[in-house]
Structure formats: C-alpha cells, structure tokens
Design a protein around this motif. Structure first.
Motif, PDB file in Angstrom:
ATOM      1  N   LEU A 216      37.439  34.003  34.626  1.00 45.56           N
ATOM      2  CA  LEU A 216      38.207  35.049  34.384  1.00 45.56           C
ATOM      3  C   LEU A 216      39.505  35.041  35.033  1.00 45.56           C
ATOM      4  O   LEU A 216      40.444  35.157  34.271  1.00 45.56           O
ATOM      5  N   LEU A 217      39.598  34.607  36.341  1.00 47.05           N
ATOM      6  CA  LEU A 217      41.072  34.439  36.797  1.00 47.05           C
ATOM      7  C   LEU A 217      41.647  33.194  36.184  1.00 47.05           C
ATOM      8  O   LEU A 217      42.921  33.330  36.258  1.00 47.05           O
ATOM      9  N   ASP A 218      41.053  32.329  36.036  1.00 53.73           N
ATOM     10  CA  ASP A 218      41.526  30.892  35.380  1.00 53.73           C
ATOM     11  C   ASP A 218      41.857  31.315  34.227  1.00 53.73           C
ATOM     12  O   ASP A 218      43.194  30.848  33.678  1.00 53.73           O
ATOM     13  N   LEU A 219      41.370  31.990  33.329  1.00 50.55           N
ATOM     14  CA  LEU A 219      41.762  32.370  31.986  1.00 50.55           C
ATOM     15  C   LEU A 219      43.142  33.236  32.038  1.00 50.55           C
ATOM     16  O   LEU A 219      43.868  33.065  31.103  1.00 50.55           O
ATOM     17  N   SER A 220      42.993  34.038  32.946  1.00 48.49           N
ATOM     18  CA  SER A 220      43.973  35.056  33.253  1.00 48.49           C
ATOM     19  C   SER A 220      45.540  34.011  33.346  1.00 48.49           C
ATOM     20  O   SER A 220      46.496  34.500  32.852  1.00 48.49           O
ATOM     21  N   GLU A 221      45.344  33.026  34.252  1.00 54.05           N
ATOM     22  CA  GLU A 221      46.588  32.192  34.453  1.00 54.05           C
ATOM     23  C   GLU A 221      46.896  31.583  33.257  1.00 54.05           C
ATOM     24  O   GLU A 221      47.966  31.225  33.013  1.00 54.05           O
ATOM     25  N   ARG A 222      45.928  31.142  32.499  1.00 55.02           N
ATOM     26  CA  ARG A 222      46.486  30.219  31.241  1.00 55.02           C
ATOM     27  C   ARG A 222      47.193  31.159  30.310  1.00 55.02           C
ATOM     28  O   ARG A 222      47.879  30.845  29.746  1.00 55.02           O
ATOM     29  N   LEU A 223      46.411  32.459  30.120  1.00 59.71           N
ATOM     30  CA  LEU A 223      47.197  33.323  29.016  1.00 59.71           C
ATOM     31  C   LEU A 223      48.536  33.847  29.605  1.00 59.71           C
ATOM     32  O   LEU A 223      49.190  33.968  28.738  1.00 59.71           O
TER      33      LEU A 223
ATOM     34  N   MET B  14      31.164  32.804  39.906  1.00 58.57           N
ATOM     35  CA  MET B  14      31.533  32.187  39.064  1.00 58.57           C
ATOM     36  C   MET B  14      32.312  32.688  37.651  1.00 58.57           C
ATOM     37  O   MET B  14      33.471  32.054  37.358  1.00 58.57           O
ATOM     38  N   ASP B  15      31.808  33.806  37.173  1.00 62.45           N
ATOM     39  CA  ASP B  15      32.514  34.445  36.123  1.00 62.45           C
ATOM     40  C   ASP B  15      33.736  34.922  36.522  1.00 62.45           C
ATOM     41  O   ASP B  15      34.765  34.728  35.884  1.00 62.45           O
TER      42      ASP B  15
ATOM     43  N   SER C 293      21.429  34.445  43.298  1.00 59.06           N
ATOM     44  CA  SER C 293      21.887  33.857  42.180  1.00 59.06           C
ATOM     45  C   SER C 293      22.707  34.794  41.324  1.00 59.06           C
ATOM     46  O   SER C 293      23.677  34.224  40.797  1.00 59.06           O
ATOM     47  N   SER C 294      22.624  36.045  41.329  1.00 58.69           N
ATOM     48  CA  SER C 294      23.600  37.211  40.512  1.00 58.69           C
ATOM     49  C   SER C 294      24.717  36.923  41.112  1.00 58.69           C
ATOM     50  O   SER C 294      25.955  37.189  40.599  1.00 58.69           O
ATOM     51  N   GLN C 295      24.996  37.192  42.410  1.00 56.64           N
ATOM     52  CA  GLN C 295      26.123  36.831  43.109  1.00 56.64           C
ATOM     53  C   GLN C 295      26.869  35.676  42.953  1.00 56.64           C
ATOM     54  O   GLN C 295      28.346  35.712  42.718  1.00 56.64           O
ATOM     55  N   GLN C 296      26.171  34.531  43.025  1.00 57.70           N
ATOM     56  CA  GLN C 296      26.772  33.341  42.548  1.00 57.70           C
ATOM     57  C   GLN C 296      27.423  33.231  41.183  1.00 57.70           C
ATOM     58  O   GLN C 296      28.338  32.717  40.672  1.00 57.70           O
ATOM     59  N   GLU C 297      26.534  33.926  40.341  1.00 57.79           N
ATOM     60  CA  GLU C 297      26.986  33.979  38.819  1.00 57.79           C
ATOM     61  C   GLU C 297      28.102  34.796  38.606  1.00 57.79           C
ATOM     62  O   GLU C 297      29.232  34.423  38.096  1.00 57.79           O
ATOM     63  N   SER C 298      28.156  35.707  39.401  1.00 54.36           N
ATOM     64  CA  SER C 298      29.376  36.804  39.340  1.00 54.36           C
ATOM     65  C   SER C 298      30.483  36.349  39.863  1.00 54.36           C
ATOM     66  O   SER C 298      31.486  36.239  39.090  1.00 54.36           O
TER      67      SER C 298
ATOM     68  N   THR D 258      41.637  40.960  42.821  1.00 52.11           N
ATOM     69  CA  THR D 258      41.694  39.593  43.389  1.00 52.11           C
ATOM     70  C   THR D 258      41.406  39.879  44.991  1.00 52.11           C
ATOM     71  O   THR D 258      40.721  39.060  45.590  1.00 52.11           O
ATOM     72  N   VAL D 259      42.040  40.831  45.645  1.00 55.59           N
ATOM     73  CA  VAL D 259      41.888  41.200  46.943  1.00 55.59           C
ATOM     74  C   VAL D 259      40.333  41.398  47.275  1.00 55.59           C
ATOM     75  O   VAL D 259      39.868  41.338  48.236  1.00 55.59           O
ATOM     76  N   ALA D 260      40.100  42.453  46.275  1.00 55.28           N
ATOM     77  CA  ALA D 260      38.564  42.963  46.719  1.00 55.28           C
ATOM     78  C   ALA D 260      37.520  41.759  46.428  1.00 55.28           C
ATOM     79  O   ALA D 260      36.437  41.703  47.246  1.00 55.28           O
ATOM     80  N   SER D 261      37.868  40.677  45.436  1.00 54.88           N
ATOM     81  CA  SER D 261      37.126  39.685  45.384  1.00 54.88           C
ATOM     82  C   SER D 261      36.920  38.737  46.612  1.00 54.88           C
ATOM     83  O   SER D 261      35.950  38.195  46.763  1.00 54.88           O
ATOM     84  N   ALA D 262      38.024  38.662  47.137  1.00 53.01           N
ATOM     85  CA  ALA D 262      38.302  37.750  48.093  1.00 53.01           C
ATOM     86  C   ALA D 262      37.589  38.344  49.522  1.00 53.01           C
ATOM     87  O   ALA D 262      37.041  37.655  50.218  1.00 53.01           O
ATOM     88  N   LEU D 263      37.609  39.598  49.422  1.00 54.29           N
ATOM     89  CA  LEU D 263      36.767  40.550  50.631  1.00 54.29           C
ATOM     90  C   LEU D 263      35.457  39.981  50.454  1.00 54.29           C
ATOM     91  O   LEU D 263      34.598  40.092  51.286  1.00 54.29           O
ATOM     92  N   PHE D 264      34.888  40.322  49.132  1.00 55.52           N
ATOM     93  CA  PHE D 264      33.739  40.267  48.673  1.00 55.52           C
ATOM     94  C   PHE D 264      32.957  38.885  48.915  1.00 55.52           C
ATOM     95  O   PHE D 264      31.972  38.449  49.619  1.00 55.52           O
TER      96      PHE D 264
END
Length: 191
Positions: A58-65, A53-54, A46-51, A18-24
């Motif tokens: 995944l983070l939303d799925l993590s929260e739900r699970l 969104m993915d 577009s690949s960065q935008q897709e990444s 999450t920290v790495a993603s936030a920096l990215f």
C-alpha cells in the motif's frame, strides 16, 4: 467558512500510519507483560507478516500514485486495509481505481493545503499574547479535504472566534480540536 469543532481525531494520515507501522514493525513494546512459557515465541505470526507485506504494498502504491497524480494529488491515507487517494481532478478517478485504491475527489490539492498551513502560521504569528502559541498542530484532514488545527484548550473559544471573523485561509474546510499539547509559536521557513 466551513469550521467544525471536535474532541475526537478521526482518519489516519499516511504519515501517522507510517510512524505507527514503523513502531509496530520495530517490535516496540515487545516483552512487556509477556507470559512465562517454555515454548519458544514466534518472531511474527503469519497474519502479522501478511499485514506487514500488505502495508508495504500500500505504501509503494501510494508513492506511485503520488508521482503519477502530480499537482492534482490531495493526499493519501490507509483506512480499513485500503489505500485511499484524493485528487482535485475527476478524470484521475479511473486511474486511482485501476491501481487498486479508493478514489476521493476534493476541492483542494496537497499544495493548496500546504499553502493554507503557511497562511495559518503567518496568521498565528500575528496574534498577541497567549494566542500566538495557542495552535499546537496542523494536519491535512482526509475526512473533509481540509485542515485540522489542534488548539490550546484555554484559548479555544478565542481562536475559534478570531478564525471565523478573519478567515485567514478563505473557504478551505477547517476542523478545530482541543489540545492539551505544549504551547508552540508559529515558525516560518522561507525559501
């Protein structure tokens, strides 16, 4: 006790990711060494935008699970573009798979591992001299379902020996890794 020693850090915990993603996503480092060009630079490919969104999915799925697994949750992490989820309850594997994540069955829940970290901190606080500040960090290790302790290089052998002798967290798997980080006394917060 299952103690391993290593010099490499493997597996990405969800918090580190999450920290790495936030920096990215914040554009940290943009412009450094950018080529001179008269063409306008795109804000994100577009690949960065897709990444991105993915990653959000995944983070939303993590929260739900995390919510649905409750006390059987071990931990969640992202590796190779997939959400991995560990649980202490084998009957939850189908739920994890149905949600689109990769299941792992482990012996210890997140609560067990957090309690083990508290025990390590109490144990560290009872040590004398430089050993009292020799453990620089703690984290849950998705590779073995246990803990990884970052240990001062100069005190590594002493901590390893004492940990093996005293077994402050019983049979929970522990990986000790050498660290050149700053000395940090164990700090306890009581409820």
């Amino acid at each position: 006790m299952n103690i391993k020693t290593s010099k490499n850090i493997s597996g990405i915990g969800l918090a580190a990711f999450t920290v790495a993603s936030a920096l990215f996503l914040s554009g940290c480092g943009n412009g450094a060494g950018a080529p001179n060009s008269s063409e306008p630079e795109p804000t994100a490919s577009s690949s960065q935008q897709e990444s991105s969104m993915d990653q959000e999915k995944l983070l939303d799925l993590s929260e739900r699970l995390t919510d649905s697994l409750g006390t059987s949750l071990g931990q969640t992490w992202i590796s190779d573009g997939k959400l991995h989820v560990s649980t202490t309850d084998e009957s939850k594997v189908s739920e994890i798979e149905a949600a689109g994540a990769v299941p792992h069955v482990v012996d210890y829940s997140a609560a067990d591992l957090n309690e083990a970290i508290t025990k390590v901190m109490e144990w560290q606080g009872s040590l004398e001299g430089p050993l009292k500040t020799a453990i620089h960090g703690y984290y849950m290790n998705p590779d073995d379902g246990g803990l990884t302790l970052m240990v001062d290089v100069g005190q590594f052998e002493s901590i390893e020996k004492l940990f093996n002798e005293q077994k402050p967290i019983g049979d929970i798997p522990v990986t000790l890794k050498k660290s050149a980080g700053p000395a940090s006394p164990a700090m306890m917060t009581k409820p």
